[in-house]
Write a protein that holds these residues in place. Structure first.
Motif, mmCIF file in Angstrom:
data_model
loop_
_atom_site.group_PDB
_atom_site.id
_atom_site.type_symbol
_atom_site.label_atom_id
_atom_site.label_comp_id
_atom_site.label_asym_id
_atom_site.label_seq_id
_atom_site.Cartn_x
_atom_site.Cartn_y
_atom_site.Cartn_z
ATOM 1 N N ARG A 149 4.408 42.177 78.484
ATOM 2 C CA ARG A 149 2.954 42.027 78.307
ATOM 3 C C ARG A 149 2.333 43.229 77.590
ATOM 4 O O ARG A 149 1.367 43.074 76.851
ATOM 5 C CB ARG A 149 2.268 41.765 79.634
ATOM 6 N N TYR A 150 2.888 44.427 77.783
ATOM 7 C CA TYR A 150 2.341 45.588 77.091
ATOM 8 C C TYR A 150 2.607 45.525 75.590
ATOM 9 O O TYR A 150 1.852 46.082 74.796
ATOM 10 C CB TYR A 150 2.907 46.885 77.678
ATOM 11 N N MET A 151 3.669 44.850 75.203
ATOM 12 C CA MET A 151 3.935 44.649 73.776
ATOM 13 C C MET A 151 2.860 43.764 73.160
ATOM 14 O O MET A 151 2.369 44.036 72.057
ATOM 15 C CB MET A 151 5.305 44.016 73.574
ATOM 16 N N ILE A 152 2.498 42.719 73.877
ATOM 17 C CA ILE A 152 1.444 41.823 73.393
ATOM 18 C C ILE A 152 0.114 42.565 73.330
ATOM 19 O O ILE A 152 -0.629 42.458 72.345
ATOM 20 C CB ILE A 152 1.347 40.573 74.288
ATOM 21 N N PHE B 159 8.989 40.922 64.929
ATOM 22 C CA PHE B 159 10.289 40.336 64.597
ATOM 23 C C PHE B 159 11.452 41.086 65.242
ATOM 24 O O PHE B 159 12.520 40.526 65.445
ATOM 25 C CB PHE B 159 10.509 40.309 63.089
ATOM 26 N N GLU B 160 11.262 42.354 65.563
ATOM 27 C CA GLU B 160 12.332 43.148 66.167
ATOM 28 C C GLU B 160 12.451 42.963 67.668
ATOM 29 O O GLU B 160 13.453 43.327 68.263
ATOM 30 C CB GLU B 160 12.121 44.638 65.864
ATOM 31 N N ILE B 161 11.443 42.416 68.295
ATOM 32 C CA ILE B 161 11.430 42.298 69.752
ATOM 33 C C ILE B 161 12.346 41.169 70.197
ATOM 34 O O ILE B 161 12.274 40.058 69.690
ATOM 35 C CB ILE B 161 9.990 42.073 70.257
ATOM 36 N N ASP C 236 17.795 43.979 75.194
ATOM 37 C CA ASP C 236 18.689 43.014 74.576
ATOM 38 C C ASP C 236 19.216 42.025 75.612
ATOM 39 O O ASP C 236 19.299 40.831 75.361
ATOM 40 C CB ASP C 236 19.866 43.712 73.905
ATOM 41 N N ILE C 237 19.582 42.584 76.757
ATOM 42 C CA ILE C 237 20.120 41.759 77.849
ATOM 43 C C ILE C 237 19.494 42.215 79.158
ATOM 44 O O ILE C 237 18.912 43.287 79.241
ATOM 45 C CB ILE C 237 21.668 41.858 77.934
ATOM 46 N N ALA C 238 19.646 41.404 80.176
ATOM 47 C CA ALA C 238 19.093 41.739 81.494
ATOM 48 C C ALA C 238 19.869 42.910 82.111
ATOM 49 O O ALA C 238 21.043 43.151 81.785
ATOM 50 C CB ALA C 238 19.162 40.525 82.409
ATOM 51 N N ASP C 239 19.212 43.623 83.011
ATOM 52 C CA ASP C 239 19.826 44.787 83.646
ATOM 53 C C ASP C 239 21.098 44.425 84.411
ATOM 54 O O ASP C 239 22.102 45.144 84.330
ATOM 55 C CB ASP C 239 18.835 45.462 84.601
ATOM 56 N N VAL D 166 4.748 50.119 67.690
ATOM 57 C CA VAL D 166 6.069 50.710 67.458
ATOM 58 C C VAL D 166 6.586 51.358 68.737
ATOM 59 O O VAL D 166 7.756 51.210 69.099
ATOM 60 C CB VAL D 166 6.016 51.723 66.290
ATOM 61 N N PHE D 167 5.721 52.051 69.441
ATOM 62 C CA PHE D 167 6.144 52.690 70.690
ATOM 63 C C PHE D 167 6.484 51.659 71.757
ATOM 64 O O PHE D 167 7.330 51.902 72.617
ATOM 65 C CB PHE D 167 5.058 53.645 71.187
ATOM 66 N N SER D 168 5.856 50.498 71.718
ATOM 67 C CA SER D 168 6.145 49.472 72.724
ATOM 68 C C SER D 168 7.555 48.914 72.602
ATOM 69 O O SER D 168 8.034 48.239 73.522
ATOM 70 C CB SER D 168 5.124 48.332 72.635
ATOM 71 N N LEU D 169 8.233 49.192 71.506
ATOM 72 C CA LEU D 169 9.615 48.735 71.345
ATOM 73 C C LEU D 169 10.557 49.365 72.373
ATOM 74 O O LEU D 169 11.658 48.852 72.594
ATOM 75 C CB LEU D 169 10.120 49.015 69.928
ATOM 76 N N VAL D 170 10.139 50.461 73.014
ATOM 77 C CA VAL D 170 10.981 51.060 74.054
ATOM 78 C C VAL D 170 11.086 50.144 75.269
ATOM 79 O O VAL D 170 11.997 50.305 76.081
ATOM 80 C CB VAL D 170 10.490 52.467 74.471
ATOM 81 N N LEU D 171 10.183 49.186 75.399
ATOM 82 C CA LEU D 171 10.225 48.247 76.518
ATOM 83 C C LEU D 171 11.151 47.063 76.254
ATOM 84 O O LEU D 171 11.388 46.252 77.148
ATOM 85 C CB LEU D 171 8.818 47.727 76.824
#
Length: 191
Positions: A123-126, A116-118, A42-45, A34-39
Motif C-alpha cells: 500500500r505504501y508503494m501505491i 513496472f519493476e514492482i 520477489d517471493i514470500a518470506d 523509487v525508495f518504495s521499491l525496498v518494500l
C-alpha cells in the motif's frame, strides 16, 4: 535528455531544466516511488526460508555487474532520446513548451518504470506513486514560469504525450516480458 537537447543546438551549454525542476525531480517527484521499491518482494518470506539455495545466486555477484550497469545505461539513453526526439517531432510548432512537454513525459515515464519493476504491491508503494503524481500536478500551477497549464490541458498535448510515453516506457515493458518469458528468474519456478 540534456545531452540530446544540447546536441540539437550544436552542443551549446543551454540548460533544459532550471533549478527548481532539477531539485524537484530528484526529491519531490520521484524519490518516494523509487525508495518504495525496498518494500518489494520477489517471493514470500516462508518460501525464501524453505529454499536457501535462492540466496546462492545473490552471492555470485550477478545482480549488480558491468553488464547490468550498461543495460541500465542503454535503457536510460533510449528513453531520453525517445522522449526528446518525439517531443520535438510531435510538438514541432510548440517548441516554446519543450520544458513542460519533456518534463511531464519524464515524470510519467519514471512513475511507470517504477510500477513496472514492482513484483508485489504494497500500500505504501501505491501511496508514493499517487502522491508523487498529485504533487507534480499541483506544482504545475505553482511553477507557471516553467509550465503552461492551459496548454497542458489541451487534447493535442494529452494524446501526443501519450504517444511519447507509449514509445519510451511500454516498449521496454514488452522487452521485459519477453525476457522474462524466455529467461525466467530462478525464483519464478517456486511461485
Amino acid at each position: 535528455m540534456q545531452a540530446v537537447f544540447s546536441a540539437m543546438f550544436y552542443y551549446a551549454p543551454i540548460a533544459l531544466y532550471q533549478g527548481a525542476l532539477m531539485v524537484g525531480y530528484t526529491t519531490v517527484y520521484t524519490m518516494a516511488p523509487v525508495f518504495s521499491l525496498v518494500l518489494d518482494q520477489d517471493i514470500a518470506d516462508d518460501t525464501a526460508m524453505f529454499y536457501p539455495e535462492l540466496y546462492k545466486e545473490l552471492t555470485k555477484g550477478r545482480s549488480l555487474s558491468f553488464k547490468t550497469f550498461f543495460w541500465w545505461l542503454l535503457i536510460s539513453v533510449y528513453q531520453a532520446g525517445a522522449i526528446m526526439m518525439l517531443a520535438i517531432w510531435l510538438f514541432d510548432t510548440e517548441f516554446i513548451h519543450i520544458v513542460s512537454i519533456s518534463f511531464t513525459a519524464l515524470i510519467f515515464n519514471e512513475l511507470l518504470m517504477v510500477a513496472f519493476e514492482i513484483n508485489t504491491w504494497h500500500r505504501y508503494m501505491i501511496y508514493s506513486e499517487v502522491g508523487s503524481l498529485l504533487i507534480y500536478i499541483l506544482s504545475i500551477y505553482f511553477l507557471k514560469s516553467d509550465f503552461d497549464p492551459a496548454f497542458m490541458l489541451t487534447w493535442a498535448f494529452i494524446w501526443k504525450l501519450g504517444v511519447i510515453i507509449l514509445v519510451s516506457s511500454f516498449s521496454l515493458y514488452v522487452v521485459k516480458l519477453i525476457r522474462r518469458r524466455y529467461a525466467p528468474p530462478s525464483y519464478s519456478k517456486l511461485t
